[in-house]
Design an enzyme around this catalytic site. Structure first.
Site, short mmCIF file in Angstrom:
data_model
loop_
_atom_site.label_atom_id
_atom_site.label_comp_id
_atom_site.label_asym_id
_atom_site.label_seq_id
_atom_site.Cartn_x
_atom_site.Cartn_y
_atom_site.Cartn_z
N GLU A 1 0.83 -1.21 0.00
CA GLU A 1 0.00 0.00 0.00
C GLU A 1 0.87 1.27 0.00
O GLU A 1 0.63 2.22 0.75
CB GLU A 1 -0.96 0.00 1.19
N GLU B 1 -6.98 -7.69 -0.71
CA GLU B 1 -7.46 -7.62 0.67
C GLU B 1 -8.95 -7.34 0.66
O GLU B 1 -9.39 -6.19 0.60
CB GLU B 1 -6.73 -6.51 1.46
#
Length: 656
Positions: free
Chosen positions: A178, A258
């Site tokens: 991320e 995710e």
């Protein structure tokens, strides 16, 4: 797609040369595993949050839910708590964890960092990095990069043998995590990581990034050479989320790395709960798109010792990392587990499996093994003898003579008096010619040179049990003719296949010379073997199961020397054979031997058989054809829930 497929893989020798591969097909917008389109459904488990003692239990339960893969983080600070002091022992034995995943038939998506977040202390970065106060973490800062390079020089060489193409379970490796949410937006840093990962892992492995599903997050998180995936929560707009990914990856597989099954907690706040129905609904939408998905978390686990992280404004996380996941912190199956398993089952259960690399491979044909199958040698007779005359009352007998003339053109071999009792598999000099069958097929055409061996393998299919014809002789009960000439001077081999199987046929039948496939409708009767390892230490395993034969034609199967019976899915209606639990063991690998008499799937698709949880003894041939799936499964019941564990045996890249 192959995804959602575990079985026992029974391997002909030529398949041992098959190269395992995993990559991206940008033309078909999918992953490709071993040359076939592949879609995974994965679940996150952090080995650092689950005691080693329970790794096997948790992995098995994840596999039972229908998952193809697991996703796990590697916390740098967990393995290098002090500079140059590396620890990969005990609960930190990452390679053992990867081997367990491989043995359980789960692929692995490795999130190697160096930064992982994960609600873990310092996002996995070691605190000793801060000894230099001016260091800029997650950037091309020279001191930070030097430490990263040193760490990756330890970690990544350990991971390389576990890559899928090297026989391990790792299909993808994430670089950073991320990064688009981090302020630095340092592309030089990402390029340095890409170069570093390629240096140690090679060019074949799929490297990827994960960012929030928005162009804002992907702007700094994506980099050419790293496949960009996204993450997003249930309840949102799935189409819009994947459109964000398409902004960075116009083609290739859709991936949510995710998909949140719950959420994290903070001290002093309520435990986060996300309804199972909400998750199930969005998961169904993701799968309907054909997308790949990782359920984060599938089991949360525990922040033992001092490993919990914190968020800002400062809110530390508690010791529990239960995450309201499908498996509880203690590994219990929750309502959410069963709800998600049902959704996954709609696309994967008929093909889910556990993959295991078995220890041995194909053996050889019946003719190649003749000295082992008939150690006393042949009985010579001018005319054929019946099974009873040979004192061979069941099973198979091989009748051999030589062609009395050249048959360069197809020449009629026939049983004019319906004398084949009951089914005969004909070959000339090892080349299959066809099948003669009682009451059905009394003539075939053959070719061959004068003086070459004509072999007739006759199968006793069972004697008449009612009425006047109980005196049912087996074998060649009358003469065969070639054109109009009666064939004579037979060598007849009674075959003790059961005895050979019990004396480890695999060690005796190996032959190095094998051809790749056979263009004819029939193949020579051939033995295949595999080893099925059932994990020990799990209550009530093994249990009853059923074996299925996708793509196989007709034959016999033995498990641990126990003759399970004949299979004949090509004719039906029975597609599965019952496997009682008492013939399976968990203490040592189970030996599987299959004698395929006509045609295996091994030259055209996966060389597998399946162990399934439900019988199918009333199927049509059409239904059978539809069930040809490249998979292998063994499902063993777990007590009260009546769920099943599925295992897969592969050659090279597969196993059970």
């Amino acid at each position: 797609a192959e995804g959602h497929s575990p079985s026992v893989i029974l391997t002909p020798l030529y398949l041992l040369l098959w190269t395992r591969s995993f990559g991206i097909d940008y033309n078909c917008d999918c992953f490709v595993k071993d040359g076939r389109p592949f879609r995974y459904i994965s679940g996150s488990i952090h080995y650092s949050r689950v005691p080693r003692y329970y790794w096997k239990d948790r992995l098995l339960k994840m596999k039972m839910a229908g998952l193809d893969a697991i996703q796990t983080y590697v916390p740098w600070n967990y393995h290098e708590p002090q500079v140059d002091m590396y620890d990969f022992s005990g609960d930190k034995d990452l390679e053992y964890f990867l081997q367990l995943a491989n043995d359980t038939g789960l692929l692995v998506i490795l999130r190697a960092g160096p930064y992982i977040c994960a609600e873990w202390d310092m996002g996995g970065l070691p605190a000793w990095l801060l000894e230099k106060k001016s260091i800029v973490l997650r950037s091309s800062d020279s001191d930070y990069l030097a430490a990263v390079e040193k760490w990756m020089g330890v970690l990544l060489p350990k991971m390389r043998p576990h890559l899928y193409q090297n026989g391990g379970p790792i299909i993808m490796v994430q670089v950073e995590n991320e990064y688009g949410s981090y302020f630095a937006c340092d592309y030089d840093y990402l390029r340095s990581l890409l170069k570093l990962f390629r240096q140690y892992l090679g060019d074949e492995v799929v490297l990827f990034t994960t960012d929030g599903a928005s162009r804002f997050h992907l702007k700094c998180g994506a980099l050419q050479g790293l496949y960009a995936t996204v993450d997003f929560a249930p309840g949102g707009n799935v189409t819009a989320a994947f459109l964000a990914q398409r902004g960075s990856e116009p083609t290739g597989p859709l991936v949510n790395s995710e998909f949140y099954t719950g959420w994290l907690d903070h001290w002093g706040h309520r435990h986060s709960v996300v309804p199972a129905q909400t998750i199930a609904k969005t998961l169904n939408e993701i799968l309907a798109c054909g997308a790949n998905v990782n359920l984060y978390m599938f089991i949360g686990g525990t922040n033992f010792a001092y490993w919990n992280g914190a968020n800002m404004p400062y809110m530390p996380q508690p010791t529990s990392y239960d995450y309201d996941a499908p498996l509880s912190e203690a590994g219990d199956l929750t309502e959410k587990y069963f709800a998600l398993r049902e959704v996954i089952g709609m696309v994967s259960v008929p093909r889910t499996y556990l993959e295991w690399v078995f220890e041995t491979s194909l053996v050889g044909t019946v003719v190649e093994a003749l000295d082992r199958l008939s150690p006393a040698g042949p009985v010579k007779s001018t005319y054929p003898l019946t099974f009873v005359q040979l004192k061979q009352y069941f099973g198979f007998v091989l009748y051999r003579t030589t062609l009395p003339k050249n048959c360069t053109e197809p020449t009629q071999l026939s049983s004019p008096l319906n004398g084949v009792h009951d089914r005969a598999y004909v070959s000339v000099d090892g080349v299959p010619q066809g099948v003669l069958e009682r009451d059905k097929s009394l003539m075939i055409n053959i070719t061959g040179k004068a003086g070459t061996n004509l072999d007739i393998l006759v199968e006793n299919m069972g004697r008449v049990n009612f009425g006047r014809y109980n005196n049912d002789f087996k074998g060649l009960v009358s003469n065969l003719t070639l054109d109009q000439d009666i064939l004579v001077e037979w060598e007849i081999y009674p075959l003790d296949i059961d005895g050979a199987v019990n004396h480890d046929i695999n060690s005796h039948l190996y032959r190095p010379k094998r051809s790749v496939g056979n263009p004819l409708s029939y193949e020579a009767p051939t033995f295949y073997t595999g080893r099925l390892s059932i994990p020990g230490g799990i209550p009530d395993l093994p249990q009853d199961t059923y074996v299925k034969f996708p793509g196989w034609t007709k034959g016999q199967i033995w498990i641990n020397g126990f003759n399970l019976g004949r299979y004949w899915p090509a004719r039906g209606p029975q597609l599965t054979l019952y496997v009682p639990r008492n013939i399976l063991v968990s203490s040592v690998p189970n030996n599987i031997t299959v004698l395929e008499l006509e045609r295996s799937p091994c030259s055209t698709q996966a060389c597998e058989i399946e162990f399934v949880d439900k019988p199918n003894i009333n199927a049509t041939t059409h239904q059978f054809t539809a069930s040809f799936l490249p998979s292998l499964k063994i499902l063993s019941k777990l007590i009260s829930t009546r769920t099943y564990v599925k295992f897969r045996l592969f050659q090279l890249d597969h196993s059970l």
